[in-house]
Design an enzyme around this catalytic site. Structure first.
Site, mmCIF file in Angstrom:
data_model
loop_
_atom_site.group_PDB
_atom_site.id
_atom_site.type_symbol
_atom_site.label_atom_id
_atom_site.label_comp_id
_atom_site.label_asym_id
_atom_site.label_seq_id
_atom_site.Cartn_x
_atom_site.Cartn_y
_atom_site.Cartn_z
ATOM 1 N N LYS A 173 -10.456 -31.379 25.387
ATOM 2 C CA LYS A 173 -11.292 -32.491 24.965
ATOM 3 C C LYS A 173 -10.114 -33.542 24.258
ATOM 4 C CE LYS A 173 -11.478 -30.209 20.797
ATOM 5 N NZ LYS A 173 -11.570 -28.889 19.660
ATOM 6 N N THR A 206 -16.965 -38.877 12.459
ATOM 7 C CA THR A 206 -16.262 -37.614 13.990
ATOM 8 C C THR A 206 -15.497 -36.064 13.520
ATOM 9 O OG1 THR A 206 -13.928 -38.623 14.059
ATOM 10 C CG2 THR A 206 -15.604 -39.704 15.732
ATOM 11 N N GLY A 208 -15.133 -32.827 11.923
ATOM 12 C CA GLY A 208 -15.380 -31.910 12.630
ATOM 13 C C GLY A 208 -16.208 -31.772 14.019
ATOM 14 N N THR A 209 -15.953 -33.213 15.322
ATOM 15 C CA THR A 209 -16.431 -32.585 16.360
ATOM 16 C C THR A 209 -15.656 -31.802 16.931
ATOM 17 O OG1 THR A 209 -14.558 -34.525 17.036
ATOM 18 C CG2 THR A 209 -16.652 -34.710 16.501
ATOM 19 N N GLY A 210 -14.324 -31.125 16.467
ATOM 20 C CA GLY A 210 -13.524 -30.493 17.495
ATOM 21 C C GLY A 210 -14.365 -28.761 16.841
ATOM 22 N N CYS A 211 -14.729 -28.882 15.640
ATOM 23 C CA CYS A 211 -14.880 -27.172 15.111
ATOM 24 C C CYS A 211 -16.400 -27.383 15.578
ATOM 25 C CB CYS A 211 -14.909 -27.207 13.475
ATOM 26 S SG CYS A 211 -13.878 -27.424 12.863
HETATM 27 N N1 LIG Z 1 -16.370 -40.820 19.436
HETATM 28 C C1 LIG Z 1 -16.817 -39.946 20.342
HETATM 29 N N2 LIG Z 1 -18.181 -40.092 21.092
HETATM 30 C C2 LIG Z 1 -18.101 -39.088 22.255
HETATM 31 N N3 LIG Z 1 -17.853 -37.642 22.339
HETATM 32 C C3 LIG Z 1 -16.636 -37.385 21.799
HETATM 33 C C4 LIG Z 1 -16.405 -39.017 20.112
HETATM 34 N N4 LIG Z 1 -14.817 -38.089 19.944
HETATM 35 C C5 LIG Z 1 -15.043 -37.430 20.035
HETATM 36 N N5 LIG Z 1 -16.214 -36.752 20.962
HETATM 37 C C6 LIG Z 1 -16.576 -35.425 21.577
HETATM 38 O O1 LIG Z 1 -16.873 -34.112 20.883
HETATM 39 C C7 LIG Z 1 -15.480 -33.339 20.731
HETATM 40 C C8 LIG Z 1 -14.715 -32.699 20.139
HETATM 41 O O2 LIG Z 1 -13.356 -33.476 20.948
HETATM 42 P P1 LIG Z 1 -12.451 -34.446 20.182
HETATM 43 O O3 LIG Z 1 -12.314 -34.704 18.566
HETATM 44 O O4 LIG Z 1 -10.704 -34.180 20.787
HETATM 45 O O5 LIG Z 1 -11.935 -32.847 18.936
HETATM 46 P P2 LIG Z 1 -11.561 -32.313 18.242
HETATM 47 O O6 LIG Z 1 -12.019 -32.955 16.802
HETATM 48 O O7 LIG Z 1 -10.612 -31.566 18.146
HETATM 49 O O8 LIG Z 1 -10.075 -33.548 17.825
HETATM 50 C C9 LIG Z 1 -15.838 -33.791 22.816
HETATM 51 O O9 LIG Z 1 -16.616 -33.154 24.068
HETATM 52 C C10 LIG Z 1 -15.281 -35.030 22.892
HETATM 53 O O10 LIG Z 1 -15.495 -35.453 24.381
HETATM 54 C C1 LIG Z 2 -10.738 -26.177 7.242
HETATM 55 C C2 LIG Z 2 -10.590 -27.838 8.245
HETATM 56 N N1 LIG Z 2 -10.482 -26.714 10.080
HETATM 57 C C3 LIG Z 2 -10.566 -27.206 10.735
HETATM 58 C C4 LIG Z 2 -10.241 -29.022 10.496
HETATM 59 C C5 LIG Z 2 -10.574 -29.757 11.734
HETATM 60 O O1 LIG Z 2 -11.472 -30.269 12.329
HETATM 61 P P1 LIG Z 2 -11.216 -31.252 13.433
HETATM 62 O O2 LIG Z 2 -13.460 -30.215 13.929
HETATM 63 O O3 LIG Z 2 -12.076 -32.421 12.921
HETATM 64 O O4 LIG Z 2 -10.937 -31.662 14.332
HETATM 65 C C6 LIG Z 2 -10.585 -29.295 9.211
HETATM 66 N N2 LIG Z 2 -10.699 -30.745 9.149
HETATM 67 N N3 LIG Z 2 -10.576 -28.129 7.904
#
Ligand SMILES: Nc1ncnc2c1ncn2[C@@H]1O[C@H](COP(=O)(O)OP(=O)(O)O)[C@@H](O)[C@H]1O
Ligand SMILES: Cc1ncc(COP(=O)(O)O)c(N)n1
Length: 269
Positions: A173, A206, A208-211
């Site tokens: 990602k 942002t 929880g975006t990854g989850c």
């Molecule tokens: N500011 C943003 N604008 C658009 N898409 C985003 C943004 N931040 C994250 N994403 C997207 O959200 C998803 C989660 O990405 P990321 O933030 O790298 O994960 P995590 O929460 O695990 O760190 C991916 O599809 C990424 O491209």
């Molecule tokens: C219980 C739990 N699981 C996962 C995440 C990661 O969150 P993110 O999607 O922002 O990387 C979090 N903050 N808390």
């Protein structure tokens, strides 16, 4: 109705973890179930406490689902320790759950550790080889491969190495990318590379975006979508959710899990 199980940590703040996963499953019309690996005391400002469950308690939750309801897809999120990873891997193997999405959650956005350092070995050895898709962010892909990822070429090299660990498909990602205008996710299935690019949204919300992204991907696999199509929908889902982020709390607010459905309903009118 198709079913999906999330094996992950609870986020009391409601934006990430189990709560994000169940909301996402519901929005995508999949019956959501959970096995909680740890309880976190968390809000938009950070993680204030982590209380892991015992492996026995986690195994029992998974068995309760495996023995009765069954599931079409599974995702893992925060797993915290080697013991938990080993227990979860054994259950996934036992029930032959092949639609497995592993989101190798390591560190919360505020910096708190959601996976012990020593558990990385167990993650690579026991869990990743069972996964249909893994969805590391850039820092997680760096830890799993030992590479430093700066360019698109570095991302490709990391994806190649991750497939060598026995994973079928890798999605790296791009949220942590240095690119200020776009966020690009890279898919590699051992044969071809695909990229999924959307405009980067300027927002602090942002959490929880990854989850949410990996839960959407899991829900689509549960409904029978191909991995490529599931990633496509997950990318649309997270884009809408970030665009429509929710202003609650004093820190990094959550995304709006209802935004994708709302946008589709408006488009259909
Ligand atoms: N500011 C943003 N604008 C658009 N898409 C985003 C943004 N931040 C994250 N994403 C997207 O959200 C998803 C989660 O990405 P990321 O933030 O790298 O994960 P995590 O929460 O695990 O760190 C991916 O599809 C990424 O491209
Ligand atoms: C219980 C739990 N699981 C996962 C995440 C990661 O969150 P993110 O999607 O922002 O990387 C979090 N903050 N808390």
């Amino acid at each position: 109705m198709n079913k999906a199980l999330t094996i992950a940590g609870s986020d009391s703040g409601g934006g990430a973890g189990i709560q994000a996963d169940l909301k996402t499953f519901q929005e995508l019309e999949v019956f959501g179930m959970s096995a909680i690996t740890a309880v976190t005391a968390q809000n938009t400002l950070g993680v204030h406490g982590v209380y892991p469950m015992t492996p026995e308690a986690i195994i029992q939750q998974i068995q309760a689902i495996g023995e009765d309801i069954g599931t079409d897809a599974v995702k893992t999120g925060m797993l915290f320790s080697s013991d938990i990873i080993e227990a979860v891997s054994e259950q996934v193997r036992k029930y032959r759950w092949e639609n497995l999405v592993v989101d190798p959650v390591m560190i919360a956005k505020g910096g708190a550790s959601l996976l012990q350092q020593e558990a990385i070995f167990a993650m690579k050895t026991y869990l990743l080889p069972l996964a249909k898709v893994i969805t590391p962010n850039i820092p997680e892909a760096e830890v799993l491969t030992g590479l430093t990822i700066r360019s698109a070429e570095d991302k490709k090299e990391a994806a190649l190495r991750l497939v060598e660990l026995g994973v079928q498909t890798v999605v790296i990602k791009g949220g942590h990318d240095e690119d200020e205008s776009e966020s690009t996710d890279l898919l590699y299935d051992g044969r071809e590379f695909h990229t999924f690019t959307n405009k980067r949204i300027q927002t602090k919300n942002t959490h929880g975006t990854g989850c949410t992204f990996s839960a959407a991907l899991t829900a689509e696999l549960a409904k029978g979508a191909s991995v490529y199509d599931a990633v496509l929908t997950a990318k649309e889902f997270i884009q809408a959710a970030i665009e429509d982020g929710i202003e609650v709390g004093h820190g990094h607010g959550p995304t709006n899990h209802g935004a994708f459905r709302k946008k589709k309903e408006l488009g259909n009118r």
